[in-house]
Design a protein around this motif. Structure first.
Motif, PDB file in Angstrom:
ATOM      1  N   ASP A 297     -42.866  22.697 -25.992  1.00 46.22           N
ATOM      2  CA  ASP A 297     -43.656  23.193 -24.866  1.00 46.22           C
ATOM      3  C   ASP A 297     -43.234  24.605 -24.472  1.00 46.22           C
ATOM      4  O   ASP A 297     -44.070  25.447 -24.135  1.00 46.22           O
ATOM      5  N   VAL A 298     -41.939  24.872 -24.514  1.00 42.32           N
ATOM      6  CA  VAL A 298     -41.439  26.202 -24.179  1.00 42.32           C
ATOM      7  C   VAL A 298     -41.924  27.215 -25.222  1.00 42.32           C
ATOM      8  O   VAL A 298     -42.344  28.316 -24.872  1.00 42.32           O
ATOM      9  N   VAL A 299     -41.913  26.832 -26.487  1.00 47.48           N
ATOM     10  CA  VAL A 299     -42.404  27.719 -27.544  1.00 47.48           C
ATOM     11  C   VAL A 299     -43.884  28.037 -27.327  1.00 47.48           C
ATOM     12  O   VAL A 299     -44.307  29.189 -27.451  1.00 47.48           O
ATOM     13  N   VAL A 300     -44.677  27.041 -26.977  1.00 45.17           N
ATOM     14  CA  VAL A 300     -46.108  27.261 -26.714  1.00 45.17           C
ATOM     15  C   VAL A 300     -46.287  28.263 -25.580  1.00 45.17           C
ATOM     16  O   VAL A 300     -47.097  29.187 -25.671  1.00 45.17           O
ATOM     17  N   ARG A 301     -45.517  28.105 -24.526  1.00 49.94           N
ATOM     18  CA  ARG A 301     -45.616  29.031 -23.389  1.00 49.94           C
ATOM     19  C   ARG A 301     -45.206  30.444 -23.795  1.00 49.94           C
ATOM     20  O   ARG A 301     -45.841  31.420 -23.389  1.00 49.94           O
ATOM     21  N   CYS A 302     -44.158  30.558 -24.601  1.00 42.66           N
ATOM     22  CA  CYS A 302     -43.722  31.879 -25.064  1.00 42.66           C
ATOM     23  C   CYS A 302     -44.774  32.503 -25.979  1.00 42.66           C
ATOM     24  O   CYS A 302     -45.049  33.697 -25.893  1.00 42.66           O
ATOM     25  N   ARG A 303     -45.361  31.695 -26.838  1.00 41.02           N
ATOM     26  CA  ARG A 303     -46.395  32.194 -27.745  1.00 41.02           C
ATOM     27  C   ARG A 303     -47.590  32.729 -26.953  1.00 41.02           C
ATOM     28  O   ARG A 303     -48.116  33.790 -27.245  1.00 41.02           O
ATOM     29  N   LYS A 304     -48.005  31.987 -25.937  1.00 43.34           N
ATOM     30  CA  LYS A 304     -49.129  32.434 -25.101  1.00 43.34           C
ATOM     31  C   LYS A 304     -48.779  33.716 -24.363  1.00 43.34           C
ATOM     32  O   LYS A 304     -49.623  34.596 -24.211  1.00 43.34           O
ATOM     33  N   ALA A 305     -47.550  33.817 -23.904  1.00 40.84           N
ATOM     34  CA  ALA A 305     -47.124  35.020 -23.194  1.00 40.84           C
ATOM     35  C   ALA A 305     -47.050  36.221 -24.127  1.00 40.84           C
ATOM     36  O   ALA A 305     -47.162  37.360 -23.691  1.00 40.84           O
ATOM     37  N   GLY A 306     -46.886  35.944 -25.426  1.00 38.78           N
ATOM     38  CA  GLY A 306     -46.753  37.019 -26.404  1.00 38.78           C
ATOM     39  C   GLY A 306     -48.052  37.693 -26.780  1.00 38.78           C
ATOM     40  O   GLY A 306     -48.058  38.696 -27.477  1.00 38.78           O
ATOM     41  N   GLY A 307     -49.175  37.147 -26.340  1.00 37.43           N
ATOM     42  CA  GLY A 307     -50.438  37.789 -26.643  1.00 37.43           C
ATOM     43  C   GLY A 307     -51.054  37.270 -27.932  1.00 37.43           C
ATOM     44  O   GLY A 307     -51.587  36.187 -27.984  1.00 37.43           O
ATOM     45  N   ALA A 308     -50.925  38.039 -28.984  1.00 45.59           N
ATOM     46  CA  ALA A 308     -51.542  37.683 -30.260  1.00 45.59           C
ATOM     47  C   ALA A 308     -51.024  36.353 -30.772  1.00 45.59           C
ATOM     48  O   ALA A 308     -49.842  36.074 -30.729  1.00 45.59           O
ATOM     49  N   ASP A 309     -51.923  35.517 -31.240  1.00 47.78           N
ATOM     50  CA  ASP A 309     -51.555  34.194 -31.768  1.00 47.78           C
ATOM     51  C   ASP A 309     -51.914  34.156 -33.230  1.00 47.78           C
ATOM     52  O   ASP A 309     -53.063  33.968 -33.603  1.00 47.78           O
ATOM     53  N   TYR A 310     -50.920  34.345 -34.069  1.00 48.65           N
ATOM     54  CA  TYR A 310     -51.130  34.355 -35.511  1.00 48.65           C
ATOM     55  C   TYR A 310     -51.031  32.964 -36.116  1.00 48.65           C
ATOM     56  O   TYR A 310     -51.062  32.802 -37.306  1.00 48.65           O
ATOM     57  N   ASN A 311     -50.924  31.978 -35.248  1.00 55.13           N
ATOM     58  CA  ASN A 311     -50.783  30.621 -35.710  1.00 55.13           C
ATOM     59  C   ASN A 311     -52.060  29.817 -35.502  1.00 55.13           C
ATOM     60  O   ASN A 311     -52.066  28.610 -35.512  1.00 55.13           O
ATOM     61  N   GLY A 312     -53.141  30.484 -35.256  1.00 53.87           N
ATOM     62  CA  GLY A 312     -54.439  29.821 -35.130  1.00 53.87           C
ATOM     63  C   GLY A 312     -54.538  28.827 -33.987  1.00 53.87           C
ATOM     64  O   GLY A 312     -55.260  27.847 -34.079  1.00 53.87           O
TER      65      GLY A 312
END
Length: 145
Positions: free
Chosen positions: A127-142
């Motif tokens: 869940d923390v990774v998902v939140r960090c990914r969303k905060a990072g902007g671009a989502d290269y993981n589809g």
């Protein structure tokens, strides 16, 4: 409340360093009636390791380096600030956290997500990774988190 001590600043720099194995730090109050924060622990085991140090009767602050695969060829690093208020924390301590967390943020200032937690179930690595990914902007993981 003075938390920019050499010990805390060194631990913060270590967590932010790409070469350090340490990936989290934890600040706790020196005593139940004190507003002085001290460095309680640091570790290399990520969120699961950190959770073993969180106490149900305390307010604590954690800073975590989160690394995750951005795609098959790269990884990203983000930082999370955890404001922990254990379920058995004294009422007056809970009341002070709002102000005191502002002081903590002046020192542990570079983070992508803030997590307010009162139960260890609030700190699940995925869940923390998902939140960090969303905060990072671009989502290269589809969008797969």
């Amino acid at each position: 409340m003075n938390i920019d001590t050499p010990e805390i600043l060194a631990a913060y720099a270590s967590i932010r360093s790409e070469t350090s194995p340490e990936n989290w730090l934890l600040l706790s109050y020196a005593s139940p009636n004190s507003d002085t924060l001290t460095l309680t622990a640091t570790g290399t085991g990520g969120i699961e390791d950190l959770k073993t140090h969180l106490l149900d009767d305390q307010a604590q602050y954690a800073y975590i380096r989160v690394e995750y695969a951005n795609d098959s060829e790269s990884t990203r690093v983000k930082f999370a600030l955890v404001i922990w208020i254990g379920e058995n924390t004294r009422v007056m301590r809970k009341a002070k956290v709002g102000f005191q967390s502002g002081e903590v943020k002046k020192v542990l200032r570079h983070y992508s997500v803030q997590i307010n937690a009162g139960d260890k179930g609030d700190l699940v690595e995925g869940d923390v990774v998902v939140r960090c990914r969303k905060a990072g902007g671009a989502d290269y993981n589809g969008g797969r988190g």
